[in-house]
Design a protein around this motif. Structure first.
Motif, PDB file in Angstrom:
ATOM      1  N   ALA A  52       0.667  -1.259   0.115  1.00 39.03           N
ATOM      2  CA  ALA A  52       0.072  -0.030  -0.010  1.00 39.03           C
ATOM      3  C   ALA A  52       0.710   1.270   0.088  1.00 39.03           C
ATOM      4  CB  ALA A  52      -0.900   0.104   1.300  1.00 39.03           C
ATOM      5  N   LEU A  53       1.854   1.105   0.625  1.00 39.47           N
ATOM      6  CA  LEU A  53       2.966   2.386   0.667  1.00 39.47           C
ATOM      7  C   LEU A  53       3.427   2.727  -0.651  1.00 39.47           C
ATOM      8  CD1 LEU A  53       4.804   1.901   4.162  1.00 39.47           C
ATOM      9  CD2 LEU A  53       3.175   3.923   3.510  1.00 39.47           C
ATOM     10  N   LEU A  54       3.891   1.293  -1.269  1.00 38.12           N
ATOM     11  CA  LEU A  54       4.623   1.674  -2.575  1.00 38.12           C
ATOM     12  C   LEU A  54       3.487   2.128  -3.478  1.00 38.12           C
ATOM     13  CD1 LEU A  54       6.548  -1.917  -2.901  1.00 38.12           C
ATOM     14  CD2 LEU A  54       7.532   0.523  -2.213  1.00 38.12           C
ATOM     15  N   MET A  55       2.414   1.666  -3.424  1.00 36.60           N
ATOM     16  CA  MET A  55       1.427   2.013  -4.292  1.00 36.60           C
ATOM     17  C   MET A  55       0.671   3.337  -3.946  1.00 36.60           C
ATOM     18  SD  MET A  55       1.129  -0.285  -6.710  1.00 36.60           S
ATOM     19  CE  MET A  55      -0.168  -0.519  -7.465  1.00 36.60           C
ATOM     20  N   ARG A  56       0.982   3.886  -2.593  1.00 36.93           N
ATOM     21  CA  ARG A  56       0.390   5.060  -2.445  1.00 36.93           C
ATOM     22  C   ARG A  56      -1.288   4.987  -2.313  1.00 36.93           C
ATOM     23  NH1 ARG A  56       3.969   9.773  -5.016  1.00 36.93           N
ATOM     24  NH2 ARG A  56       6.039   8.913  -4.076  1.00 36.93           N
ATOM     25  N   SER A  57      -1.626   3.662  -2.001  1.00 40.15           N
ATOM     26  CA  SER A  57      -3.277   3.613  -1.961  1.00 40.15           C
ATOM     27  C   SER A  57      -3.389   2.297  -1.208  1.00 40.15           C
ATOM     28  CB  SER A  57      -3.817   3.241  -3.456  1.00 40.15           C
ATOM     29  OG  SER A  57      -5.130   2.868  -3.240  1.00 40.15           O
ATOM     30  N   LEU A  58      -4.588   2.414  -0.054  1.00 42.08           N
ATOM     31  CA  LEU A  58      -5.032   1.126   0.582  1.00 42.08           C
ATOM     32  C   LEU A  58      -5.833   0.494  -0.302  1.00 42.08           C
ATOM     33  CD1 LEU A  58      -6.030   2.863   4.240  1.00 42.08           C
ATOM     34  CD2 LEU A  58      -4.012   1.219   3.350  1.00 42.08           C
ATOM     35  N   LEU A  63      -7.585  -2.619  -8.885  1.00 42.61           N
ATOM     36  CA  LEU A  63      -6.803  -2.568 -10.273  1.00 42.61           C
ATOM     37  C   LEU A  63      -6.791  -3.843 -10.826  1.00 42.61           C
ATOM     38  CD1 LEU A  63      -4.144   0.255  -9.763  1.00 42.61           C
ATOM     39  CD2 LEU A  63      -6.047   0.372 -11.099  1.00 42.61           C
ATOM     40  N   ALA A  64      -6.622  -4.853  -9.950  1.00 44.34           N
ATOM     41  CA  ALA A  64      -6.503  -6.067 -10.438  1.00 44.34           C
ATOM     42  C   ALA A  64      -7.221  -6.774 -11.748  1.00 44.34           C
ATOM     43  CB  ALA A  64      -6.421  -7.206  -9.279  1.00 44.34           C
ATOM     44  N   ASN A  65      -8.605  -6.527 -11.633  1.00 43.46           N
ATOM     45  CA  ASN A  65      -9.515  -6.938 -12.502  1.00 43.46           C
ATOM     46  C   ASN A  65     -10.364  -5.773 -12.951  1.00 43.46           C
ATOM     47  OD1 ASN A  65      -8.973  -9.839 -12.037  1.00 43.46           O
ATOM     48  ND2 ASN A  65     -10.172  -9.755 -10.079  1.00 43.46           N
ATOM     49  N   SER A  66      -9.819  -5.338 -14.251  1.00 46.00           N
ATOM     50  CA  SER A  66     -10.586  -4.097 -14.600  1.00 46.00           C
ATOM     51  C   SER A  66     -11.987  -4.498 -15.327  1.00 46.00           C
ATOM     52  CB  SER A  66      -9.538  -3.672 -15.791  1.00 46.00           C
ATOM     53  OG  SER A  66      -9.435  -4.496 -16.707  1.00 46.00           O
ATOM     54  N   GLY A  67     -12.288  -5.805 -15.370  1.00 44.40           N
ATOM     55  CA  GLY A  67     -13.430  -6.019 -16.064  1.00 44.40           C
ATOM     56  C   GLY A  67     -14.791  -6.121 -15.023  1.00 44.40           C
ATOM     57  N   PHE A  68     -14.411  -6.139 -13.480  1.00 49.11           N
ATOM     58  CA  PHE A  68     -15.194  -6.301 -12.633  1.00 49.11           C
ATOM     59  C   PHE A  68     -15.169  -4.915 -11.634  1.00 49.11           C
ATOM     60  CE2 PHE A  68     -13.713 -10.746 -11.970  1.00 49.11           C
ATOM     61  CZ  PHE A  68     -14.253 -11.163 -13.200  1.00 49.11           C
ATOM     62  N   TYR A 329      -0.409  -7.727  -6.121  1.00 50.22           N
ATOM     63  CA  TYR A 329       0.323  -6.340  -6.280  1.00 50.22           C
ATOM     64  C   TYR A 329       0.930  -6.313  -7.605  1.00 50.22           C
ATOM     65  CZ  TYR A 329       4.529  -3.647  -5.820  1.00 50.22           C
ATOM     66  OH  TYR A 329       5.709  -2.848  -6.001  1.00 50.22           O
ATOM     67  N   LYS A 330       1.654  -7.162  -8.210  1.00 56.60           N
ATOM     68  CA  LYS A 330       2.372  -7.147  -9.498  1.00 56.60           C
ATOM     69  C   LYS A 330       1.314  -7.001 -10.704  1.00 56.60           C
ATOM     70  CE  LYS A 330       6.268 -10.259  -8.979  1.00 56.60           C
ATOM     71  NZ  LYS A 330       6.775 -11.684  -9.415  1.00 56.60           N
ATOM     72  N   ILE A 331       0.047  -7.439 -10.588  1.00 58.65           N
ATOM     73  CA  ILE A 331      -0.856  -6.916 -11.337  1.00 58.65           C
ATOM     74  C   ILE A 331      -1.276  -5.635 -11.311  1.00 58.65           C
ATOM     75  CG2 ILE A 331      -3.274  -7.420 -12.249  1.00 58.65           C
ATOM     76  CD1 ILE A 331      -2.917 -10.583 -11.491  1.00 58.65           C
ATOM     77  N   ALA A 332      -1.645  -5.051 -10.185  1.00 57.04           N
ATOM     78  CA  ALA A 332      -2.017  -3.788 -10.015  1.00 57.04           C
ATOM     79  C   ALA A 332      -0.945  -2.832 -10.258  1.00 57.04           C
ATOM     80  CB  ALA A 332      -2.367  -3.635  -8.348  1.00 57.04           C
ATOM     81  N   LYS A 333       0.344  -3.229 -10.052  1.00 54.86           N
ATOM     82  CA  LYS A 333       1.510  -2.226 -10.187  1.00 54.86           C
ATOM     83  C   LYS A 333       1.329  -2.003 -11.862  1.00 54.86           C
ATOM     84  CE  LYS A 333       6.445  -2.056  -9.837  1.00 54.86           C
ATOM     85  NZ  LYS A 333       7.756  -2.577  -9.317  1.00 54.86           N
ATOM     86  N   PHE A 334       1.371  -3.151 -12.602  1.00 55.02           N
ATOM     87  CA  PHE A 334       1.189  -2.962 -14.093  1.00 55.02           C
ATOM     88  C   PHE A 334       0.225  -2.153 -14.382  1.00 55.02           C
ATOM     89  CE2 PHE A 334      -0.276  -4.412 -18.198  1.00 55.02           C
ATOM     90  CZ  PHE A 334       0.820  -4.226 -18.849  1.00 55.02           C
TER      91      PHE A 334
END
Length: 363
Positions: A52-58, A63-68, A329-334
């Motif tokens: 969460a610190l790295l992504m600056r978001s709790l 972000l992981a499933n953009s279709g949902f 995390y990897k998916i959200a980071k992408f």
């Protein structure tokens, strides 16, 4: 004399009940699969905080499933997710608002050629809570009278086996991986011609936990004595909270199965992380993409439920949780690097609030 005998019987019954509760409590203490999630997820909190610190978001996971919506967070509609899946892969499913006239519901069921028995469940669910198998129109009418939330009516899938298949994939790739498979043994007792269903349940702590719930089901006769070898399935759903046993079958992951589900998941828009609950008869057919149904897809709140196999230690469970949160995390980071943004803090906070309000309604 009669009064003394009655008192003695009551004392014996009371002692037996106390001992039974103590035995079940000890079973819970010594089997981590029953522990509160706050303990089971203890190491994940530190990992999650770091991400969460790295992504600056709790709520980076959204972000992981953009279709949902919200990535398949707590309050995501099951019907919304079904609508992203090609129709041939899941059971016929209808969505209704509470207080929809019974005649309208019945007409819709008939138009879709859905026959009884059927499944009724909340559109926004939680680990199998309030999922019911409905046998008749009369039973459906009685059930609907107590529902105060959007719900689904779904055809009952007749396949005999159920697994949970966990799938992960980076959004820019056509090939993902299956990270775990769990099979599910439904709550089923086997008769010996002597004991009642209740007595058989009490012999197995996993089943005994469900006794109070089963006692409220007027379709189950706990005093019935099954014949020798007779199997009685009391809960036809593979939910841990309904007495199912989870068995790690990850050794079944194969190139053929992975290729099949790469093809299927690439047809589900924006699906990159989650667990599919699948029913089938023959595993060879499933490997080849034949004769199966996806009962549900769980998004970012999915658990790698193969970790709950009783043979696994808590340390194994922690390892699997940490491994899967790293994938998340990897998916959200992408997705973040490609310009997408997680849900705002206020929105995420409101989703939690709605989740707990909904939980009160369905329990």
């Amino acid at each position: 004399m009669h009064l003394a005998t009655q008192c003695n019987q009551n004392a014996v019954f009371g002692f037996t009940r106390i001992m039974r509760k103590a035995k079940l409590l000890w079973h819970k203490i010594t089997h981590w699969e029953y522990w509160p999630y706050q303990i089971v997820y203890l190491p994940v909190y530190f990992q999650y905080g770091y991400y969460a610190l790295l992504m600056r978001s709790l709520f980076f996971f959204s972000l992981a499933n953009s279709g949902f919506s919200n990535g398949g967070f707590f309050t995501t509609s099951k019907k919304e997710i079904y609508d992203t899946i090609p129709k041939e892969y899941y059971p016929k499913t209808l969505l209704f608002e509470p207080n929809t006239p019974f005649e309208t519901i019945l007409e819709s069921i008939q138009n879709e050629e859905i026959s009884f028995p059927i499944i009724v469940k909340p559109d926004v669910g939680l680990r199998g809570t309030a999922v019911k198998k409905i046998e008749t129109e009369k039973e459906l009418k009685n059930t609907l009278s107590s529902i105060s939330y959007p719900f689904l009516v779904q055809e009952l899938v007749s396949y005999s086996n159920e697994i949970g298949l966990f799938y992960v994939k980076l959004p820019n790739e056509n090939e993902g991986k299956i990270t775990g498979i769990v099979s599910k043994e439904f709550l089923t007792v086997i008769g010996n011609g002597k004991n009642t269903i209740q007595e058989l349940l009490l012999k197995n702590p996993r089943f005994a936990f469900q006794l109070d719930t089963l006692a409220k089901d007027n379709k189950i006769d706990l005093n019935y004595i099954p014949t020798e070898g007779e199997k009685v399935t009391l809960v036809p759903f593979g939910n841990h909270c309904r007495g199912a046993k989870f068995i790690d079958e990850s050794h079944l992951i194969s190139k053929e199965l992975t290729a099949t589900f790469n093809t299927i998941c690439n047809q589900i828009k924006g699906f990159n992380y989650g667990r599919m609950d699948i029913m089938f008869d023959n595993f060879s057919d499933l490997e080849n993409g034949k004769h199966f149904k996806i009962i549900e897809i769980n998004g970012v709140i999915s658990e790698p439920t193969h970790m709950y196999d009783p043979k696994h230690s808590l340390f194994f469970g922690w390892k699997e949780l940490l491994r899967h949160y790293k994938y998340l995390y990897k998916i959200a980071k992408f997705e973040l690097k490609n310009g997408k943004k997680p849900i705002a803090h206020a929105v995420g906070k409101n989703e939690f609030k709605k989740h707990f309000e909904h939980l009160i309604k369905i329990t």
